[in-house]
Design an enzyme around this catalytic site. Structure first.
Site, PDB file in Angstrom:
ATOM      1  N   GLY A 129       9.067   3.524  -7.164  1.00  0.00           N
ATOM      2  CA  GLY A 129       8.992   4.223  -5.890  1.00  0.00           C
ATOM      3  C   GLY A 129       8.092   3.527  -4.894  1.00  0.00           C
ATOM      4  O   GLY A 129       7.406   2.551  -5.209  1.00  0.00           O
ATOM      5  N   ALA A 182       6.969  -1.246  -2.696  1.00  0.00           N
ATOM      6  CA  ALA A 182       5.887  -1.037  -1.721  1.00  0.00           C
ATOM      7  C   ALA A 182       4.705  -1.972  -1.929  1.00  0.00           C
ATOM      8  O   ALA A 182       3.622  -1.715  -1.411  1.00  0.00           O
ATOM      9  CB  ALA A 182       5.423   0.412  -1.779  1.00  0.00           C
ATOM     10  N   ALA A 183       4.909  -3.064  -2.652  1.00  0.00           N
ATOM     11  CA  ALA A 183       3.773  -3.936  -2.966  1.00  0.00           C
ATOM     12  C   ALA A 183       3.125  -4.513  -1.709  1.00  0.00           C
ATOM     13  O   ALA A 183       1.895  -4.508  -1.563  1.00  0.00           O
ATOM     14  CB  ALA A 183       4.218  -5.059  -3.891  1.00  0.00           C
ATOM     15  N   GLY A 184       3.934  -5.030  -0.798  1.00  0.00           N
ATOM     16  CA  GLY A 184       3.384  -5.599   0.423  1.00  0.00           C
ATOM     17  C   GLY A 184       2.671  -4.566   1.264  1.00  0.00           C
ATOM     18  O   GLY A 184       1.596  -4.831   1.823  1.00  0.00           O
ATOM     19  N   ASP A 185       3.248  -3.374   1.374  1.00  0.00           N
ATOM     20  CA  ASP A 185       2.616  -2.304   2.145  1.00  0.00           C
ATOM     21  C   ASP A 185       1.297  -1.891   1.512  1.00  0.00           C
ATOM     22  O   ASP A 185       0.321  -1.600   2.211  1.00  0.00           O
ATOM     23  CB  ASP A 185       3.547  -1.096   2.229  1.00  0.00           C
ATOM     24  CG  ASP A 185       4.829  -1.397   2.986  1.00  0.00           C
ATOM     25  OD1 ASP A 185       4.813  -2.298   3.843  1.00  0.00           O
ATOM     26  OD2 ASP A 185       5.838  -0.737   2.705  1.00  0.00           O
ATOM     27  N   GLY A 217       9.032   4.120   4.486  1.00  0.00           N
ATOM     28  CA  GLY A 217       8.855   3.492   5.798  1.00  0.00           C
ATOM     29  C   GLY A 217       7.603   2.643   5.748  1.00  0.00           C
ATOM     30  O   GLY A 217       6.565   3.066   5.226  1.00  0.00           O
TER      31      GLY A 217
END
Length: 305
Positions: free
Chosen positions: A288, A250-253, A40
């Site tokens: 992941g 999840a790079a941007g997050d 999320g």
């Protein structure tokens, strides 16, 4: 617990399969592997900020199912304040993710309990916002809640970050004045501005348009091409660190969480951008979402290598 970064947003269980390539319409592929991974965008950004040096609180909703308990436990394991993570009737949010051998992904999100994060829920935990220095929002919870949270954080004098993801349409015009840092990727910047974003020059045009709408400053993440920072006084391009990508989920997050953590401890904008970039670069070298997010010590080691 006093939090200097508060994240208002989504918690999803990511159902992740790896396959040789992304499937075509009507096609069945044989995959390599399957895993359930806490994710999320909201929770990912909270974990990133916590691992990268901030005291963090999360505001969100999970279902009263097994995934909900696992999602809460994952945040608690990172020492994230979860008193504003409410449990509601029904299923937790889920994201169905396919990652191909070139590390590209396709994602389908089912909101579940994230749809229960209303403005009234946010208001119940106003003391959490009051304790923050930086407030982060995304677009995986109801728009009315996001708009309310942005404006409340602005009224409290907090540094306000919006990561407009996923962006399927233009933002409400009255949101922009509440945003200090708008952080879209290329496709999100194109959607919000109505302009193509396929080069550094076109990114500058899109960023100028978004600042014209009222955003304080705009950071367009450009993947391997780095990041464009835009303010009312000009532009600066930040090249991306060179790494071998395994999974970009999840790079941007990770960037958003790292950027926020650095701002919260008083680093300059340029320092915070570079810090977030290194953290994001490390994240794509691992599979992941939350498992890929590095720690502050790992970022420090990479920067000194």
């Amino acid at each position: 617990m006093s939090a200097n970064v508060v994240v208002i947003g989504s918690l999803n269980m990511d159902l992740v399969t790896r396959a040789p390539r992304l499937p075509l319409g009507g096609e069945t592929l044989i995959g390599h592997s399957f895993a359930t991974v806490p994710g999320g965008k909201g929770a990912n950004q909270a974990v990133a900020a916590a691992r990268l040096g901030a005291a963090v609180a999360m505001v969100g909703c999970v279902g009263n199912d097994a995934y909900g308990a696992q999602l809460r436990d994952a945040l608690l394991a990172e020492r994230i304040d979860c008193r504003a993570v409410s449990t509601v009737e029904g299923s937790s949010g889920v994201a169905l993710i396919v990652v191909d051998d070139n590390s590209q992904n396709a994602i389908v999100i089912v909101a579940g309990a994230n749809g229960a994060l209303t403005s009234a829920v946010v208001d119940r935990f106003d003391d959490v916002l009051q304790a923050a220095d930086v407030v982060i929002c995304q677009l995986e919870v109801p728009d009315a809640t996001v708009g309310h949270a942005l404006k409340r954080a602005r009224a409290l004098g907090k540094t306000v970050i919006l990561n407009p993801a996923p962006a399927g349409r233009a933002l409400p015009p009255d949101w922009y004045a509440a945003i200090d840092y708008l952080i879209p990727n290329e496709s999100e910047a194109a959607t919000l501005s109505g302009l193509p974003v396929d080069s550094l020059e076109s990114a500058e045009r899109a960023a100028s348009h978004l600042i014209g709408l009222g955003a304080g400053k705009v950071l367009i993440t450009l993947g391997a091409q780095g990041l464009l920072f835009a303010s009312g006084t000009g532009f600066e391009h930040f090249p991306a660190p060179k790494v071998k990508a395994v999974d970009t989920t999840a790079a941007g997050d990770t960037f958003v969480g790292g950027f926020a953590a650095a701002l919260a401890r008083g680093e300059s904008e340029a320092q915070a951008i570079r810090y977030g970039q290194v953290a994001a670069a490390l994240s794509v070298t691992r599979a992941g979402a939350q498992p890929s997010i590095p720690t502050r010590s790992e970022v420090k080691a990479f920067k000194s290598s």
